[in-house]
Design an enzyme around this catalytic site. Sequence first.
Site, short mmCIF file in Angstrom:
data_model
loop_
_atom_site.label_atom_id
_atom_site.label_comp_id
_atom_site.label_asym_id
_atom_site.label_seq_id
_atom_site.Cartn_x
_atom_site.Cartn_y
_atom_site.Cartn_z
N CYS A 261 -2.98 -37.39 29.60
CA CYS A 261 -3.35 -37.05 30.98
C CYS A 261 -3.25 -35.55 31.22
O CYS A 261 -2.14 -34.98 31.20
CB CYS A 261 -2.46 -37.83 31.94
SG CYS A 261 -2.62 -37.31 33.68
N CYS A 264 -1.30 -34.52 34.33
CA CYS A 264 0.14 -34.74 34.10
C CYS A 264 0.76 -33.52 33.42
O CYS A 264 1.87 -33.11 33.76
CB CYS A 264 0.37 -35.98 33.25
SG CYS A 264 -0.20 -37.52 34.01
#
Length: 336
Positions: A261, A264
């Site tokens: 991600c 993230c």
Amino acid sequence: MQETGGEAEMSSTREDSDSSKPSENDDDIVESDVELDNADVMEPDNDPPQKMGNPAVEVTEENQDAAQVEKAKAVEALSEGRFSEAIDHLTDAVMLNPTSAILYATRGSVYLKMKKPNAAIRDASAAMEINPDSAKAYKVRGMAKAMLGQWEEAANDLHVASKLDFDEEIGSILKKVEPNVHKIREHHKKYERLRKERHLRNAEREKKRQVEALVTEREALSALKAGQVMGIHSTGELDTKLNAASRASRLAVLYFTATWCGPCRVISPLFTSLAEKYPKVAFLKADIDEARDVAGRWNISSVPTFFFIRKGKEIDQVVGADKNGLERKLQQHAAA
């Protein structure tokens, strides 16, 4: 970016904080009735108050003499059992000479014979205001209080009367009053002792509760790493951390992430720095690929997602790499 699929099931992390609390009524003390000799106690008289003179007025010799005449008439009526007539004469005497304590006390004694204790108490109290050392006034009021079953007050007045001017009638009445007074005082002592014992038990219980709470908090804090992000790899591990946060009354922030991600990777350094900035908040981090059971329980469908949890309950969330939103909500809930 998709929204999360709803609230996660957190029943296993919730604590039933009320189940261990003792009932406030556990130590209730219900006083029993005192068995007293109330055979001669009567219902109070509720007649309108009798006429009272003004003791502050200046009384002439003529009025004093006239008051004595009325008193003599009252004594004569009283000797023949005409109580109401005696009251009328004594009332005239009081109005003529309202500075005479003996007149009030005498009228009070007649009210006693008429079974009107409240009227007698009013006259006796008026006599005491004029002459605080009136033995007859204390005697009349004490006898009236006894008629009403006001045993302790009756005993107090009768003892004062006895010290001022003892007579056999006072002694006879005290023999009836004092056994009841003794029972009442022993009753009060018993329940006062029980109340003190209850107070000590409650104080000891509260002290024990505080010690246990302190131990619980210390144990909970030992499971949390202040200022650090703690990795979560299973639902069991998550439950342990959330329960520890609950016992320590700490806010918990659960961060779901993934190695693939991009957002993230952008927000993870901020999450780590926030953990250092808020050491009294439990910062938890779960990789959805490594902890699939945790992600499944929380219905995670997108990352990054942040849940704010207090006492095992979700109170807020942030979805996406919203740095400002994350810090704002953290500041809001950490201060609550």
